[in-house]
Each structure stands twice: as structure tokens, then as C-alpha cells.
Design an enzyme around this catalytic site. Structure first.
Site, mmCIF file in Angstrom:
data_model
loop_
_atom_site.group_PDB
_atom_site.id
_atom_site.type_symbol
_atom_site.label_atom_id
_atom_site.label_comp_id
_atom_site.label_asym_id
_atom_site.label_seq_id
_atom_site.Cartn_x
_atom_site.Cartn_y
_atom_site.Cartn_z
ATOM 1 N N LYS A 37 0.858 -1.182 0.000
ATOM 2 C CA LYS A 37 0.000 0.000 0.000
ATOM 3 C C LYS A 37 0.888 1.223 0.000
ATOM 4 O O LYS A 37 1.963 1.201 0.607
ATOM 5 C CB LYS A 37 -0.880 0.020 1.261
ATOM 6 N N VAL A 80 -17.719 3.205 -3.581
ATOM 7 C CA VAL A 80 -18.162 1.810 -3.492
ATOM 8 C C VAL A 80 -19.536 1.716 -2.819
ATOM 9 O O VAL A 80 -20.447 1.054 -3.321
ATOM 10 C CB VAL A 80 -17.141 0.934 -2.736
ATOM 11 N N GLY A 92 -21.502 4.873 4.642
ATOM 12 C CA GLY A 92 -20.604 5.458 3.643
ATOM 13 C C GLY A 92 -21.155 5.264 2.247
ATOM 14 O O GLY A 92 -21.213 4.142 1.749
ATOM 15 N N GLY A 147 -20.013 6.612 -0.632
ATOM 16 C CA GLY A 147 -19.031 7.110 -1.600
ATOM 17 C C GLY A 147 -18.968 6.224 -2.833
ATOM 18 O O GLY A 147 -19.964 5.631 -3.242
HETATM 19 C C1 PPY Z 1 -7.680 -2.592 -2.276
HETATM 20 O O1 PPY Z 1 -8.469 -3.469 -2.582
HETATM 21 O O2 PPY Z 1 -7.653 -2.104 -1.151
HETATM 22 C C2 PPY Z 1 -6.739 -2.125 -3.280
HETATM 23 O O3 PPY Z 1 -5.780 -1.499 -2.972
HETATM 24 C C3 PPY Z 1 -7.109 -2.485 -4.660
HETATM 25 C C4 PPY Z 1 -6.033 -2.371 -5.648
HETATM 26 C C5 PPY Z 1 -5.215 -3.412 -5.904
HETATM 27 C C6 PPY Z 1 -4.264 -3.313 -6.865
HETATM 28 C C7 PPY Z 1 -4.134 -2.172 -7.569
HETATM 29 C C8 PPY Z 1 -4.970 -1.150 -7.295
HETATM 30 C C9 PPY Z 1 -5.911 -1.223 -6.342
#
Ligand code: PPY
Length: 358
Positions: free
Chosen positions: A75, A182, A178, A180
């Protein structure tokens, strides 16, 4: 904090031009190159940004490992000042892209809270080919939100089938926290299926849209946990299932898109002691993370990606629920075990042994 993380690589870069901090946490490359979205927002301090990156990166490892997808977990978190102007933000995204490219394929990224497919187009100017979810016009797969929402929708149906013996959501009362990207898409799917949707939100524009224009019942943020419903769908921020909130819940199913819904690992036990069925977050919310790399890196069509997401979420949740009930363990423990089996089967193939380019 770092010693408990268990990850592989951490990159922290100060962006002097904007006073931002970039944190890229690569938790695991055991199953393949690490991937995960880029979260951009003002954090109170660097420690908070770092903690978020570490926690979310581990979650991504499990998210990819549970379905056995060939990606590791990572991340990126970008801590920005409150008053970052658009031109400065664009410069920051370009420099972030350069940093991603310098990682030479150890890390692939896409959108997360605070970033969009338009931002991915900018990041890809310097970060290609490691950027997922560019806009459709730029040749990317676009917004992953609808795929995530589809998976959560199927997951809610599956959990309802398990608890109530009926997949139909007709007249089920579902509280979406939420509305937003999603959560909003999920609300549409639920309504089309005949559910009675109630929602909570903090953004006035979204409250206006869903309460005043569409006419949904609105629940104020402080009343969410005590609100009676069949399904609680956390689609906002993490850590919402805690020692404080779990005893207040008046639902039978928890299934939503937020990452890291459990405040602590013990909260999985706490839920298991109630009669509430929890669909583990990284299983039910895998849609975007499954569909987009599938489309962009594995040659899936969007239609095939939708089929994969629906089938995986349904089959996996049923398996997890059966194991959890059969062995009297929390659903989260059953899901974790599944992910850990895939990681163990990959053997000791530490991704940190990166071959130098020749
Ligand atoms: C997530 O599901 O939290 C993501 O980060 C999804 C994702 C995975 C790979 C590339 C971009 C976003």
C-alpha cells in the site's frame, strides 16, 4: 510498530516541494509483485500515515493470498498538507510515479481513498507500466469501485442465504455506512434487488443525493451501531468493529467494502460470540483488487472479471462460513487460514531476492 509489521520493504520519501510524505509499504512479494492502492490524505502526523500504510499493506497480502492471486500485498500512503493546491498535487503525483518506477516492478499501484483513475493517468506519466486503473480513455480499466461493489453485493446475498436460508434481498433492511464510490454503487445494486436500504454518510453532497433526491432513510453517524437492520455494510473507514461498537450492533450480518474493519484481532472473537455473521473484509471486498489486475495484467475481459469476482466471493464465503460454524472459530480466522495456506504453499520464495537487471 515496525517490528510487529512482518513486511519486506518500506520506502519513506519526503517531498520537499509540497511538504508531503510518501510511504510505500511492501508487505509481501511471496506470491508475486506486490500491489495495492495509493491513499492520499492529510494525516495528523507521519506516524499515523506510516501506521496506516503498514496495516493496509498486510491486509493486501491476505486479500490476494486468499483467492490465490499471483500478487503480493502493498500500500502507498501520501500524507499531504491540508491546503495542497491542484498544480502542486500534480507535481507530487509525478514524483510519486518516478519513485514507483524506480522500484522496478516490486510495487504496482492504483486508486484508494483520495485518488482516482484521473490521478493514475498522471502517476503513469512517470510510473508506467506499474500503474493500474488508469482511465478507460488512457487504456486502463478505470474505476475499480463497481467491481468491489459487485463483490460486496454478492457477498451480502451469500451471507443472507447462509443466515436466513434465502438469497433474495427483497425487503431486507440493509444499513450502508458510507455512500461514496463503493458504498454508493452498492446502494444501487441493493435497491435494484428490492432491499430496503438505509444509509449513513458525513459528506453533505452525498447526503443530499441519497436522502433528499433518492429518498433513502438517513441514519446519523452516531446512531449507526444501534440501528436495527438485517445487514450492516461498513463502506467507509476501517476500525469500525470494536469492543465499543460490537455490543451495540442490531444486525445479523456484517458485510461491507471497508478495509480493516476489525479494530483489533480480538474483535473477530468478540463477533463470533454473538449471533452476527461477519463476512471477512478482505474476502468480500476483493472485487477491485481481483478484477483490475485480471483485466490489465492477465488478459480478462470486464465481463469475465465480473464472473470471477461473483464466483470467488460466493464460493469462498460459503466455504469460510461452513468452516467457522463447523469448527466454532471466527470467520476471520477461517479466512486467514485459507490465505496462510496459499502463502505457505508458495514456499520460501522471498521476493526480496530481487534479481539485478542484466
Ligand atoms: C484494495 O483493494 O484495497 C486495493 O488497494 C485495490 C487495488 C489493488 C491493486 C491495484 C490497485 C488497487
Amino acid at each position: 510498530m515496525l517490528t510487529n509489521w512482518g513486511g519486506e520493504t518500506l520506502v519513506i520519501r519526503r517531498d520537499r516541494a509540497t511538504d508531503a510524505w510518501i510511504v510505500i509499504a511492501i508487505h509481501s512479494t511471496r506470491l508475486g509483485p506486490a500491489a495495492g492502492g495509493t491513499r492520499l490524505k492529510p494525516y495528523p502526523d507521519l506516524d499515523a500515515a506510516l501506521a496506516d500504510a503498514l496495516r493496509l499493506s498486510a491486509g493486501m497480502t491476505y486479500k490476494f493470498a486468499a483467492p490465490g492471486l499471483p500478487f503480493g500485498g502493498a500500500k502507498a500512503v501520501i500524507k499531504v498538507p491540508d491546503d495542497l493546491d491542484p498544480a502542486a498535487r500534480t507535481g507530487l503525483l509525478r514524483r510519486f510515479g518516478t519513485l514507483v518506477r524506480q522500484l522496478d516492478g516490486q510495487f504496482y499501484t492504483g486508486p484508494d481513498v483520495g485518488t482516482s483513475p484521473d490521478d493514475m493517468d498522471v502517476i503513469a506519466e512517470t510510473g508506467a507500466p506499474y500503474i493500474f486503473c488508469r482511465t478507460l480513455d488512457a487504456g486502463g480499466a478505470g474505476d475499480p469501485g463497481p467491481y468491489t461493489a459487485l463483490g460486496v453485493f454478492v457477498g451480502i446475498r451469500t451471507a443472507c442465504e447462509f443466515v436466513f436460508g434465502d438469497t433474495s434481498l427483497r425487503s431486507r433492511r440493509i444499513l450502508v455506512q458510507g455512500a461514496g464510490d463503493v458504498g454508493g454503487a452498492l446502494i444501487e445494486l441493493l435497491r435494484e434487488d428490492g432491499a430496503e436500504v438505509v444509509f449513513s454518510e458525513v459528506d453533505p453532497a452525498l447526503i443530499d443525493r441519497f436522502r433528499d433526491q433518492i429518498g433513502l432513510e438517513y441514519v446519523s453517524p452516531d446512531a449507526v451501531y444501534g440501528t436495527e437492520c438485517d445487514v450492516f455494510a461498513p463502506c467507509a473507514l476501517g476500525g469500525v468493529l470494536s469492543a465499543d461498537t460490537i455490543p451495540k450492533l442490531r444486525c445479523r450480518v456484517i458485510g461491507g467494502s471497508a478495509n480493516n474493519q476489525l479494530a483489533t484481532p480480538q474483535d473477530a472473537e468478540r463477533i463470533a460470540e454473538t449471533d452476527v455473521l461477519y463476512a471477512p473484509d478482505y474476502v468480500i471486498n476483493v472485487g477491485g483488487a481481483m478484477a483490475v489486475p485480471g483485466i490489465e495484467a492477465m488478459g480478462w475481459t470486464p465481463e469475465h472479471a465480473e464472473e470471477e469476482v461473483q464466483e470467488y466471493v460466493r464460493e469462498t464465503l460459503l466455504q469460510i462460513f461452513e468452516i467457522a460454524v463447523g469448527e466454532r472459530i471466527p470467520t476471520d480466522t477461517a479466512a486467514r487460514r485459507m490465505a496462510e495456506e496459499h502463502l505457505a504453499a508458495a514456499g520460501d520464495r522471498p521476493g526480496t531476492d530481487i534479481e539485478p537487471a542484466r
